[in-house]
Design an enzyme around this catalytic site. Structure first.
Site, PDB file in Angstrom:
ATOM      1  N   ARG A   1       4.967  -3.998  -3.204  1.00 49.16           N
ATOM      2  CA  ARG A   1       5.009  -5.331  -2.618  1.00 49.16           C
ATOM      3  C   ARG A   1       6.299  -5.533  -1.796  1.00 49.16           C
ATOM      4  NH1 ARG A   1       7.367  -9.326  -5.838  1.00 49.16           N
ATOM      5  NH2 ARG A   1       8.733  -8.410  -7.363  1.00 49.16           N
ATOM      6  N   THR A   2       6.210  -6.463  -0.841  1.00 49.87           N
ATOM      7  CA  THR A   2       7.337  -6.707   0.048  1.00 49.87           C
ATOM      8  C   THR A   2       8.428  -7.482  -0.685  1.00 49.87           C
ATOM      9  OG1 THR A   2       5.768  -6.943   1.837  1.00 49.87           O
ATOM     10  CG2 THR A   2       7.998  -7.640   2.282  1.00 49.87           C
ATOM     11  N   LEU A   3       9.628  -6.907  -0.731  1.00 49.97           N
ATOM     12  CA  LEU A   3      10.747  -7.587  -1.370  1.00 49.97           C
ATOM     13  C   LEU A   3      11.683  -8.209  -0.359  1.00 49.97           C
ATOM     14  CD1 LEU A   3      11.546  -4.973  -4.108  1.00 49.97           C
ATOM     15  CD2 LEU A   3      10.607  -7.238  -4.451  1.00 49.97           C
TER      16      LEU A   3
ATOM     17  N   ASN B   1       2.892 -10.581  -2.631  1.00 50.87           N
ATOM     18  CA  ASN B   1       3.097  -9.518  -1.654  1.00 50.87           C
ATOM     19  C   ASN B   1       2.984 -10.117  -0.254  1.00 50.87           C
ATOM     20  OD1 ASN B   1       3.315  -7.127  -0.330  1.00 50.87           O
ATOM     21  ND2 ASN B   1       1.265  -6.379  -0.859  1.00 50.87           N
ATOM     22  N   PRO B   2       3.945 -10.955   0.133  1.00 50.86           N
ATOM     23  CA  PRO B   2       3.771 -11.725   1.361  1.00 50.86           C
ATOM     24  C   PRO B   2       3.927 -10.880   2.621  1.00 50.86           C
ATOM     25  CG  PRO B   2       5.951 -12.101   0.472  1.00 50.86           C
ATOM     26  CD  PRO B   2       5.238 -11.236  -0.509  1.00 50.86           C
TER      27      PRO B   2
END
Lengths: 242, 273
Positions: free
Chosen positions: A19-21, A123-124
């Site tokens: 996921r995007t951090l 997970n934007p």
């Protein structure tokens, strides 16, 4: 389903790689407004890699279908992914071949759903999107943030533009701006952003969408003024101080 | 003669002893009381004859507006004024202190104070406290060497600028200045621009609000325009007014004006000579 040890927690490090951090390559603000014939949108062409100005010719505004124009700030790879989703959407729409085409309102709604659903999965897509367009004489300008906050307005700005461009737009925007006035107003906002946003570059494009279609201008630079006397001689009256 | 420990005089500067205890308490979950911050938009610009300072008038305590009409433009010297943003107590105390120091300096030298003197006194004090004195200031004035405008940050760094903004509304005000400022403004143009910048802060920033204060300083004179603009008037007033609740019976009404025990002589401002 294999049991994950509960001590690892719900968001373990293994799942983190999925996921995007944080964003890596980012674009800065996009500013857009409605004018007499349609929508005007401006964005500079910089792609920053953290604090380095890595890419200087990134086109952050693209036309979608026949009636819409999408501009994005934030993570550029997510913008490219969104373009692929929209490509597929427009393709399926064309395959219906029924004389109808997706307008800006529909594209905006689709983008909102995509962004909100990704946010719900933690997970934007780390981008702020500006969607403008004209269909059947009706102008539309909307914005979607990375967590799915969406709204429609006469003028929008993302990123630093929220703080620096919005006060100017609130004061000086009015109904039925002419093309020249609209461009002047956008340039005013972009100039302030150039002075005060560290990730801005002096190479911008202005895109226009009307009933006839989309035109994206060639990249150009703004003129800046640095000739204040306090800049050339800040220690007048107190030599040696700073 | 004295047995035991010798009294060591305390070394100067801030005593950081309690910081560790505060950290320990915060870790245990105790919430520190919030400071009264001045949220704020403060601006200054140089025009052809001098300096114009502007400020909004809202003071906040967290999410609550605790003072709707506070004064953020502080007196430093007859020819120098200072706007303050950040923690209200810090801006008040530090400007008060430097103002007294300037007064003593004026007596000592017999001359008008210079803006760089105020600047150096303020920055030395703030640097000494390593940013713990949370005062962000816009200092402006006119002295023998001409008009000056400076910004001072809480850690002690300073800038000399033709136009400056500080506080939470600084970006909104700076967008107005960056698009409309030019050198050699007249007094009316300058006041108009400062008012526009403060209004941009008032209407676009939640930490700023209420009214606009302006202070114009030129060679030999100053104009302190308190509440120069009131763009947020109270529009609704209940016509019924205040009435005692039905259960209360008013038996007698007697109005006694307070007697003046001491005669107050209207002296000229004690602050200025």
């Amino acid at each position: 389903m294999d049991q994950k040890p509960f001590s690892q927690g719900l968001l373990s490090s293994e799942a983190d790689s999925q996921r995007t951090l944080y964003p890596y390559v980012t674009g800065t603000s996009v500013v857009a407004l409605k004018y007499k014939d349609g929508i005007l949108m401006a964005a500079d062409m910089g792609g920053s890699y953290g604090s380095t100005l890595r890419y200087k010719s990134v086109e952050r505004m693209k036309s979608i279908g026949k009636h819409s124009l999408l501009g994005a700030s934030g993570e550029l790879s997510d913008f490219q992914e969104i373009l692929r989703y929209l490509d597929e959407l427009i393709l399926y729409d064309n395959m219906w071949d029924d004389g109808n085409s997706l307008g800006p309102k529909e594209v905006h709604s689709y983008l909102t759903r995509v962004m909100y659903n990704r946010r719900n999965k933690f997970n934007p897509l780390w981008s702020s999107l500006v969607l403008g367009g004209v269909k059947n004489g009706e102008k539309y300008l909307g914005m979607v943030s990375m967590i799915g906050v969406h709204f429609e307005d006469n003028h929008v700005a993302t990123g630093f533009g929220n703080h620096l461009a919005r006060p100017i737009l609130r004061e000086e925007w009015h109904e039925n701006l002419s093309f020249e006035d609209g461009v002047k107003l956008l340039e005013k906002c972009m100039r302030v952003l150039l002075y005060r946003d560290r990730s801005a570059v002096n190479k911008l494009q202005i895109a226009k969408i009307t009933e006839e279609g989309v035109t994206v201008s060639q990249p150009y630079s703004l003129k800046t003024f640095w000739g204040f006397s306090a800049f050339s001689n800040p220690t007048v009256g107190a030599e040696g101080s700073w | 003669m004295s047995k035991g420990m010798v009294e060591v005089p305390p070394k100067g500067g801030f005593s950081f002893d309690l910081c560790r205890r505060n950290d320990m308490l915060a870790q245990k979950g105790a919430k520190a009381p919030s400071y009264r911050k001045t949220g704020t938009t403060i601006v200054g610009l140089i025009f052809q004859d001098g300096v114009i300072l502007g400020a909004d008038t809202r003071a906040t305590e967290g999410p609550i507006v605790c003072d709707k009409n506070c004064e953020k433009i502080h007196y430093m010297a007859p020819n120098i004024y200072c706007c303050g943003a950040g923690t209200a107590a810090d801006t008040e105390a530090v400007t008060d202190m430097v103002s007294s120091q300037l007064q003593l300096h004026r007596y000592h030298t017999g001359r008008e104070s210079r803006v760089v003197t105020a600047l150096t006194l303020l920055k030395r004090h703030l640097f000494n406290y390593q940013g713990y004195v949370q005062a962000a200031l816009v200092l402006g004035g006119v002295d023998v060497t001409g008009p000056h405008l400076h910004t001072i940050y809480p850690h002690g760094s300073t800038d000399t600028l033709p136009f400056a903004t500080m506080g939470s509304g600084s970006l909104a005000a700076m967008s107005v200045f960056e698009s409309k400022y030019k050198e050699g403004l007249t007094k009316d143009e300058g006041i108009k621009l400062v008012t526009e910048a403060i209004c941009a802060g008032i209407f676009n920033d939640l930490g700023s609000g209420s009214n606009v204060d302006v202070c114009v300083i030129t060679k030999g004179q100053k104009e302190y325009l308190r509440n120069h603009l009131l763009p947020n008037p109270r529009t609704y007033v209940n016509e019924k007014g205040y009435a005692f609740p039905k259960k209360i019976e008013v038996l007698l009404t007697k109005i006694t004006p307070l007697k003046e025990k001491v005669e107050i002589v209207e002296a000229s401002d004690a602050m200025e000579e």
